[in-house]
Design a protein around this motif. Structure first.
Motif, PDB file in Angstrom:
ATOM      1  N   THR A 172      30.517  15.402   3.529  1.00  0.00           N
ATOM      2  CA  THR A 172      29.992  14.171   2.909  1.00  0.00           C
ATOM      3  C   THR A 172      30.885  12.956   3.148  1.00  0.00           C
ATOM      4  O   THR A 172      30.594  11.868   2.641  1.00  0.00           O
ATOM      5  CB  THR A 172      29.768  14.356   1.390  1.00  0.00           C
ATOM      6  N   ARG A 174      30.895  11.596   5.893  1.00  0.00           N
ATOM      7  CA  ARG A 174      30.102  10.833   6.865  1.00  0.00           C
ATOM      8  C   ARG A 174      29.534   9.568   6.207  1.00  0.00           C
ATOM      9  O   ARG A 174      29.622   8.486   6.757  1.00  0.00           O
ATOM     10  CB  ARG A 174      28.956  11.704   7.386  1.00  0.00           C
TER      11      ARG A 174
ATOM     12  N   THR B  65      22.049  15.732  -2.601  1.00  0.00           N
ATOM     13  CA  THR B  65      22.964  14.786  -3.221  1.00  0.00           C
ATOM     14  C   THR B  65      22.931  13.494  -2.412  1.00  0.00           C
ATOM     15  O   THR B  65      22.877  13.528  -1.177  1.00  0.00           O
ATOM     16  CB  THR B  65      24.389  15.359  -3.386  1.00  0.00           C
ATOM     17  N   ASN B  67      24.893  11.264  -1.544  1.00  0.00           N
ATOM     18  CA  ASN B  67      25.918  10.933  -0.570  1.00  0.00           C
ATOM     19  C   ASN B  67      25.831  11.793   0.686  1.00  0.00           C
ATOM     20  O   ASN B  67      26.819  11.991   1.383  1.00  0.00           O
ATOM     21  CB  ASN B  67      27.319  11.000  -1.193  1.00  0.00           C
ATOM     22  N   GLY B  68      24.622  12.294   0.991  1.00  0.00           N
ATOM     23  CA  GLY B  68      24.385  12.790   2.332  1.00  0.00           C
ATOM     24  C   GLY B  68      24.374  14.283   2.555  1.00  0.00           C
ATOM     25  O   GLY B  68      24.935  14.765   3.538  1.00  0.00           O
ATOM     26  N   MET B  69      23.691  15.028   1.665  1.00  0.00           N
ATOM     27  CA  MET B  69      23.704  16.484   1.832  1.00  0.00           C
ATOM     28  C   MET B  69      22.475  17.123   1.194  1.00  0.00           C
ATOM     29  O   MET B  69      22.054  16.734   0.103  1.00  0.00           O
ATOM     30  CB  MET B  69      24.953  17.045   1.150  1.00  0.00           C
ATOM     31  N   ASP B  82      37.635  20.470  -1.446  1.00  0.00           N
ATOM     32  CA  ASP B  82      37.768  19.744  -0.178  1.00  0.00           C
ATOM     33  C   ASP B  82      37.366  18.298  -0.461  1.00  0.00           C
ATOM     34  O   ASP B  82      36.231  18.038  -0.855  1.00  0.00           O
ATOM     35  CB  ASP B  82      36.822  20.399   0.849  1.00  0.00           C
ATOM     36  N   GLY B  83      38.303  17.375  -0.284  1.00  0.00           N
ATOM     37  CA  GLY B  83      38.030  15.966  -0.587  1.00  0.00           C
ATOM     38  C   GLY B  83      36.884  15.369   0.198  1.00  0.00           C
ATOM     39  O   GLY B  83      36.333  14.332  -0.181  1.00  0.00           O
ATOM     40  N   ASP B  84      36.515  16.004   1.316  1.00  0.00           N
ATOM     41  CA  ASP B  84      35.395  15.503   2.125  1.00  0.00           C
ATOM     42  C   ASP B  84      34.050  16.039   1.645  1.00  0.00           C
ATOM     43  O   ASP B  84      33.022  15.719   2.232  1.00  0.00           O
ATOM     44  CB  ASP B  84      35.581  15.911   3.594  1.00  0.00           C
ATOM     45  N   LEU B  85      34.054  16.876   0.616  1.00  0.00           N
ATOM     46  CA  LEU B  85      32.795  17.492   0.158  1.00  0.00           C
ATOM     47  C   LEU B  85      32.657  17.270  -1.346  1.00  0.00           C
ATOM     48  O   LEU B  85      33.176  18.041  -2.151  1.00  0.00           O
ATOM     49  CB  LEU B  85      32.778  18.993   0.506  1.00  0.00           C
ATOM     50  N   ILE B  86      31.969  16.175  -1.692  1.00  0.00           N
ATOM     51  CA  ILE B  86      31.826  15.803  -3.099  1.00  0.00           C
ATOM     52  C   ILE B  86      30.358  15.517  -3.408  1.00  0.00           C
ATOM     53  O   ILE B  86      29.551  15.347  -2.500  1.00  0.00           O
ATOM     54  CB  ILE B  86      32.681  14.554  -3.447  1.00  0.00           C
ATOM     55  N   ASN B  87      30.043  15.462  -4.698  1.00  0.00           N
ATOM     56  CA  ASN B  87      28.671  15.140  -5.088  1.00  0.00           C
ATOM     57  C   ASN B  87      28.585  13.669  -5.501  1.00  0.00           C
ATOM     58  O   ASN B  87      29.556  12.918  -5.400  1.00  0.00           O
ATOM     59  CB  ASN B  87      28.186  16.086  -6.192  1.00  0.00           C
ATOM     60  N   ALA B  88      27.423  13.258  -6.003  1.00  0.00           N
ATOM     61  CA  ALA B  88      27.204  11.853  -6.344  1.00  0.00           C
ATOM     62  C   ALA B  88      28.146  11.391  -7.454  1.00  0.00           C
ATOM     63  O   ALA B  88      28.472  10.212  -7.552  1.00  0.00           O
ATOM     64  CB  ALA B  88      25.755  11.645  -6.759  1.00  0.00           C
ATOM     65  N   LYS B  90      31.167  12.268  -7.539  1.00  0.00           N
ATOM     66  CA  LYS B  90      32.473  12.310  -6.869  1.00  0.00           C
ATOM     67  C   LYS B  90      33.302  13.519  -7.289  1.00  0.00           C
ATOM     68  O   LYS B  90      34.523  13.521  -7.227  1.00  0.00           O
ATOM     69  CB  LYS B  90      33.225  10.983  -7.054  1.00  0.00           C
ATOM     70  N   GLU B  95      29.179  24.034  -0.268  1.00  0.00           N
ATOM     71  CA  GLU B  95      27.941  24.027   0.514  1.00  0.00           C
ATOM     72  C   GLU B  95      27.383  25.439   0.552  1.00  0.00           C
ATOM     73  O   GLU B  95      28.127  26.418   0.595  1.00  0.00           O
ATOM     74  CB  GLU B  95      28.183  23.492   1.927  1.00  0.00           C
ATOM     75  N   TYR B 101      24.143  17.920   6.567  1.00  0.00           N
ATOM     76  CA  TYR B 101      24.744  16.626   6.225  1.00  0.00           C
ATOM     77  C   TYR B 101      24.051  15.532   7.012  1.00  0.00           C
ATOM     78  O   TYR B 101      23.593  15.758   8.134  1.00  0.00           O
ATOM     79  CB  TYR B 101      26.241  16.617   6.575  1.00  0.00           C
ATOM     80  N   PHE B 102      23.978  14.336   6.417  1.00  0.00           N
ATOM     81  CA  PHE B 102      23.352  13.195   7.090  1.00  0.00           C
ATOM     82  C   PHE B 102      23.959  11.936   6.515  1.00  0.00           C
ATOM     83  O   PHE B 102      24.582  11.964   5.451  1.00  0.00           O
ATOM     84  CB  PHE B 102      21.827  13.217   6.891  1.00  0.00           C
TER      85      PHE B 102
END
Lengths: 219, 234
Positions: A172, A174, B65, B67-69, B82-88, B90, B95, B101-102
């Motif tokens: 996320t 991205r 979510t 923020n792209g998932m 993992d700081g790169d994998l959070i929900n709306a 934060k 996963e 992801y988008f």
């Protein structure tokens, strides 16, 4: 023209006072902290900053706001438990806020990169965030005219770049990176890894290198 | 058959499904049970997040979510963080197999384009016709923050609200017309509260079931005309 640079300071050196700067990230995920720190050091001021939030804690964008370098924020969600620097500037009347529903923010950025002059969206229709905007009934729904958000510079974070400037991201983190890269006149990317040209599968590249101007590796 | 609030009590017992008001977790369990198998769902921050605790694997629900998932899993703990994998909100999450992801514009195209079956949101107020107010108190010193609330309210096929029926001061949050700034117009289809489940729409408010009160008692708390739902919606 694509440049691979040695330092983040070099990467942001051309940013002028009064610029509109897009900064990637949703919360801390994807926020290019090192590039923002370099923007602090380079002294550019009177900035309009586009980001989903308005800084958290005592780092990154929050410090840029604290130091009075941001004239205006364009964002969807400035108020957080640790957004004290924005809160203080806002209450003091020292920062302008353009509040945009998050999907409209994303689509306005996307529209800029895609050469779209504006679009009608149902989001926000009938609310105070649509006041003063042109509206139409389309497909039986009230819709609001929204305009693109262009930027002079985008500062984003990606995971890997190849020699052509093609980018892939992580999870996320991205978020706004791909659309900001396309919307700015000059896009600066900090990456964790640089791989040789041909080292990324063309089928999985998220941001093609055509949108990228400067790349700097940050450890 | 429509049952008016002034009918005999005997006609109302069918909709009182609990002799106590529901707690937050019971309400979350009820919402989870009402989500159709195979749905794509966005859960708002706060109380709606509790719903994820009660989704059963066999329901095959895919969580989105903003923020792209798609395919978001439970909150991350320990080594999973993992700081790169959070929900709306934060918060670090995980996963699930089949996740994708988008970027943000695609994430909100999923909402706006009507691809989400249900979003579950909190609310300050919901009107009898399904207007939603949940982003701003309108207080002069409040810093407004909207996030993805308007996009979700406008885009999802069904908007469920979870809230307590009454404020701390005992005032109904189900109202004739919202006094707080609006998030969306006529978007809410169902309101889950501790005292009742309401179905909202152009035809007014129907009560699907009550918890710890009769329809007549409920009507005394709520300033909009209520009628029992003619058939229990699933």
């Amino acid at each position: 023209m694509l440049n691979f640079l040695e330092s983040v300071n070099e990467a942001v050196a051309g940013i002028k006072d009064g610029s509109t700067v897009m900064i990637g990230g949703f919360g801390n995920a994807g926020q290019p902290f090192e590039l923002i720190d370099a923007l602090m050091d380079c002294g550019a001021t009177d900035l309009t900053v586009v980001n989903n939030n308005a800084g958290q804690g005592d780092q990154g964008l929050a410090l840029l706001i604290k130091e009075g370098r941001v004239r205006k924020m364009i964002c969807s969600f400035p108020r957080q438990s640790d957004s004290w620097h924005f809160d203080a500037k806002f209450h003091a009347g020292e920062i302008e806020l353009e509040l945009v529903p998050q999907g409209n923010l994303a689509e306005r950025i996307r529209a800029a990169g895609a050469g779209i002059g504006g679009f009608f969206t149902p989001t926000g229709y009938g609310t105070m965030l649509a006041e003063g905007k042109e509206t139409r009934i389309l497909d039986g729904r009230g819709q609001v005219f929204e305009t693109p958000i262009h930027a002079d510079v985008a500062l984003i974070k990606a995971f890997q770049a190849d020699g052509k400037g093609n980018l892939v991201y992580r999870k996320t983190a991205r978020n706004f990176g791909p659309i900001m890269a396309a919307a700015a006149k000059h896009t600066v990317v900090q990456v964790s890894e640089i791989v040789p040209t041909g080292g990324l599968d063309p089928e999985v590249i998220v941001t093609p290198g055509i949108y990228v101007n400067s790349i700097v590796k940050v450890a | 058959m429509s049952v008016q609030s002034n009918d005999q009590a005997g006609g109302l017992t069918g909709i009182q499904t609990s002799d106590q008001p529901l707690g937050r977790d019971d309400l979350a369990r009820l919402v989870a049970r009402d989500i159709k198998p195979g749905s794509f769902v966005n859960l708002g921050i706060g109380q709606p997040t509790l719903v994820s605790n009660y989704l059963e694997p066999e329901q095959n629900i895919t969580l989105h979510t903003e923020n792209g998932m798609l395919g978001m899993g439970p909150v991350a703990t320990g080594d999973q963080i993992d700081g790169d994998l959070i929900n709306a909100g934060k918060i670090p999450v995980t996963e699930l197999p089949g996740a994708s992801y988008f970027h943000h514009a695609d994430s909100f195209a999923i909402m706006r384009g009507g691809h989400l079956d249900i979003c579950v949101l909190g609310a300050f107020q919901v009107s009898a016709t399904g207007d939603l107010a949940n982003w701003h108190t309108g207080a002069p010193d409040a810093i407004p923050a909207v996030g993805g609330a308007m996009d979700l309210a406008t885009g999802a096929k069904d908007v469920f609200v979870m809230m307590t029926l009454l404020t701390r001061e005992g005032v109904s949050k189900l109202v004739e017309a919202c006094t707080y700034p609006l998030t969306g117009i006529g978007c809410v289809t169902r309101v889950y509260t501790d005292k009742a489940v309401f179905l909202t729409g152009p035809g007014g408010v129907q009560v699907r079931e009550t918890f710890g009160c009769t329809l007549e008692e409920l009507q005394k708390m709520v300033p909009v005309p209520l009628q029992a739902a003619s058939a229990v919606a699933s």
